[in-house]
Design an enzyme around this catalytic site. Structure first.
Site, PDB file in Angstrom:
ATOM      1  N   LYS A 166      72.772  -3.960 -11.010  1.00  8.48           N
ATOM      2  CA  LYS A 166      72.927  -2.503 -11.005  1.00  8.48           C
ATOM      3  C   LYS A 166      73.649  -2.054 -12.269  1.00  8.48           C
ATOM      4  CE  LYS A 166      70.900  -1.551  -7.208  1.00  8.48           C
ATOM      5  NZ  LYS A 166      69.780  -0.591  -7.119  1.00  8.48           N
ATOM      6  N   ASP A 194      68.829  -2.020 -13.076  1.00 10.03           N
ATOM      7  CA  ASP A 194      68.410  -0.846 -12.293  1.00 10.03           C
ATOM      8  C   ASP A 194      69.494   0.229 -12.406  1.00 10.03           C
ATOM      9  OD1 ASP A 194      67.569   0.990 -10.436  1.00 10.03           O
ATOM     10  OD2 ASP A 194      67.586  -0.372  -8.718  1.00 10.03           O
ATOM     11  N   GLU A 220      64.801  -0.500 -14.556  1.00 13.64           N
ATOM     12  CA  GLU A 220      64.329   0.266 -13.397  1.00 13.64           C
ATOM     13  C   GLU A 220      65.009   1.625 -13.321  1.00 13.64           C
ATOM     14  OE1 GLU A 220      64.065  -2.142  -9.905  1.00 13.64           O
ATOM     15  OE2 GLU A 220      64.630  -0.520  -8.556  1.00 13.64           O
ATOM     16  N   GLU A 246      60.270   4.245  -6.542  1.00 13.03           N
ATOM     17  CA  GLU A 246      60.782   4.270  -5.169  1.00 13.03           C
ATOM     18  C   GLU A 246      61.013   5.690  -4.684  1.00 13.03           C
ATOM     19  OE1 GLU A 246      64.395   2.038  -6.570  1.00 13.03           O
ATOM     20  OE2 GLU A 246      65.390   3.273  -5.085  1.00 13.03           O
ATOM     21  N   ASP A 269      57.798   2.238  -2.245  1.00 18.54           N
ATOM     22  CA  ASP A 269      58.396   1.638  -1.057  1.00 18.54           C
ATOM     23  C   ASP A 269      57.401   1.799   0.091  1.00 18.54           C
ATOM     24  OD1 ASP A 269      61.638   1.214   0.107  1.00 18.54           O
ATOM     25  OD2 ASP A 269      59.942   1.385   1.462  1.00 18.54           O
ATOM     26  N   HIS A 296      59.233  -1.704  -3.827  1.00 19.29           N
ATOM     27  CA  HIS A 296      60.658  -1.494  -3.556  1.00 19.29           C
ATOM     28  C   HIS A 296      60.893  -1.828  -2.088  1.00 19.29           C
ATOM     29  CE1 HIS A 296      63.990   1.246  -2.171  1.00 19.29           C
ATOM     30  NE2 HIS A 296      64.573   0.710  -3.227  1.00 19.29           N
ATOM     31  N   GLU A 330      61.191  -7.848  -3.569  1.00 21.22           N
ATOM     32  CA  GLU A 330      62.602  -7.460  -3.714  1.00 21.22           C
ATOM     33  C   GLU A 330      63.335  -7.918  -2.463  1.00 21.22           C
ATOM     34  OE1 GLU A 330      63.536  -3.276  -4.358  1.00 21.22           O
ATOM     35  OE2 GLU A 330      65.581  -3.898  -4.897  1.00 21.22           O
TER      36      GLU A 330
HETATM   37 CA    CA Z   1      66.002   0.568  -7.284  1.00 16.79          CA
END
Ligand code: CA
Length: 377
Positions: A166, A194, A220, A246, A269, A296, A330
């Site tokens: 992240k 991301d 991302e 997503e 997603d 996602h 993921e």
């Molecule tokens: Ca993400």
């Protein structure tokens, strides 16, 4: 066979330690599970990504339209719900609600025919997938340079070949932790970042240039999903592949993403973009545009199972080569008390590989005790 009942289950669990991504802290994990019952006794399970109380309201509002309908008519029911709500819900919680319904219908369909959902979606192109570890969030205390490096090394020790970090906490700090994680995992493990759309294009490009030397698999959600021009600017400026999706919905939304040529790797997603019915169509469209598709996934074992059913049938990214690039799963590694508890037989990885469940429908069995234990009253 007709649909006799549609139920929603809002589940919640407190976390032992809060964790943060670029825009918020989590101290609770929430889930919204859809249960569809038929007059033959077959029951299907689905899950909605997104705000649980809102998606539950959508599913409950739609439920009367489903009672008495044939659950095997998945495409018809999808079109019917979408058309009746088109004027009010082309994106967002309406489609998230529809996604959970659609997944539950596919679970019923597979159980009815006694085969995994992937068998009815075209048959499996693969029965196991590489998983990447999603984790590396921020904690309330400690030095991120140290604890993120340690956490990443732990995933490698478990056998994961790729991990996602992240970012979105400030460009300088992001670059420092990216370097620390790369040094901890070595050169042979894929590292993705991301930002959860924390940046504008200027900051995203600045960060991207700083982390390009660390061999980044993808960047991302560098910018907000509405900022298509920003996505294109970031994609043009950087050698790192750009991922996102997503926060996008249905084939109509992804048509516009694809024709804008703004994203290298699509990440719809399954529990948000329209369910298995819609995501198979989006995946085929992505292939036609030469764009990679890696779903996602952020939910319980139901969401993981649905994503795996789709992953079984997503076209390989380079279908004509002898060493095709395959889609990957993921695999959220953060604390989620409901995720594994909700399934009688939880979905796990072995050395970073996850097998697609082979039982009928989604291939899962719900643990009723867990469903009751985490239910919000
Ligand atoms: Ca993400």
């Amino acid at each position: 066979m007709i649909i006799s009942a549609v139920r929603t289950h809002i589940l919640e669990a407190r976390l032992s330690q809060p964790f943060a991504y670029s825009r918020a802290w989590y101290d609770t994990r929430t889930a919204m599970v859809v249960e569809i019952e038929t007059d033959t006794g077959l029951t299907g399970w689905g899950e909605c990504y997104g705000p649980a109380r809102m998606t539950a309201a959508v599913v409950q509002s739609v439920a009367p339209w489903l009672i008495g309908e044939d659950p095997l008519r998945t495409d018809y029911l999808w079109q019917m719900i979408y058309a009746r709500l088109r004027d009010h819900g082309q994106k967002g919680v309406v489609i998230e609600g529809l996604s959970g319904i659609d997944i539950a219908l596919w679970d019923i369909k597979g159980k009815h025919f006694g085969v995994p959902a992937y068998q009815l979606l075209g048959g499996p192109l693969r029965t196991e997938v590489q998983a990447y570890a999603t984790g590396l969030y921020r904690r309330k205390s400690g030095d991120p340079l140290r604890y993120l490096a340690e956490e990443a090394a732990g995933y490698v020790a478990e056998g994961f070949k790729s991990v996602k970090l992240k970012v979105g906490f400030g460009v300088e700090e992001d670059a420092a932790v990216t370097r620390a994680v790369r040094e901890a995992i070595g050169p042979d493990i894929a590292l993705m970042v991301d930002a959860n759309h924390a940046y504008d294009a200027v900051a995203a490009i600045y960060l991207g240039r700083m982390i390009e030397p660390y061999d980044i698999g993808w960047f991302e959600e560098p910018v907000p999903p509405e900022d298509v021009a920003g996505y294109r600017a970031v994609k043009t400026a950087l050698s790192i592949p750009i991922a996102g999706g997503e926060c996008e919905f249905t084939r109509f939304g992804f048509r516009d993403v694809l024709t804008s040529h703004a994203i290298d790797i699509l990440q719809p997603d399954t529990c948000a973009a329209g369910g298995l019915t819609e995501c198979k169509k989006i995946a085929d469209m992505a292939e036609a545009f030469g764009v990679r598709y890696n779903p996602h996934v952020w939910g319980t074992g139901i969401a993981i199972a649905a994503s795996l059913q789709l992953l079984a049938v997503i076209p390989a990214h380079t279908p004509v080569s002898l060493a095709p690039v395959q889609p990957i799963l993921e695999f959220d590694r953060t604390e989620h008390p409901i995720r594994q508890a909700l399934l009688v037989k939880p979905i796990e990885h072995t050395g970073g590989i996850v097998r697609v469940p082979e039982g009928p429908g989604l291939g899962i069995e719900i643990d009723w005790d867990a469903l009751a234990r985490f239910a919000v009253r």
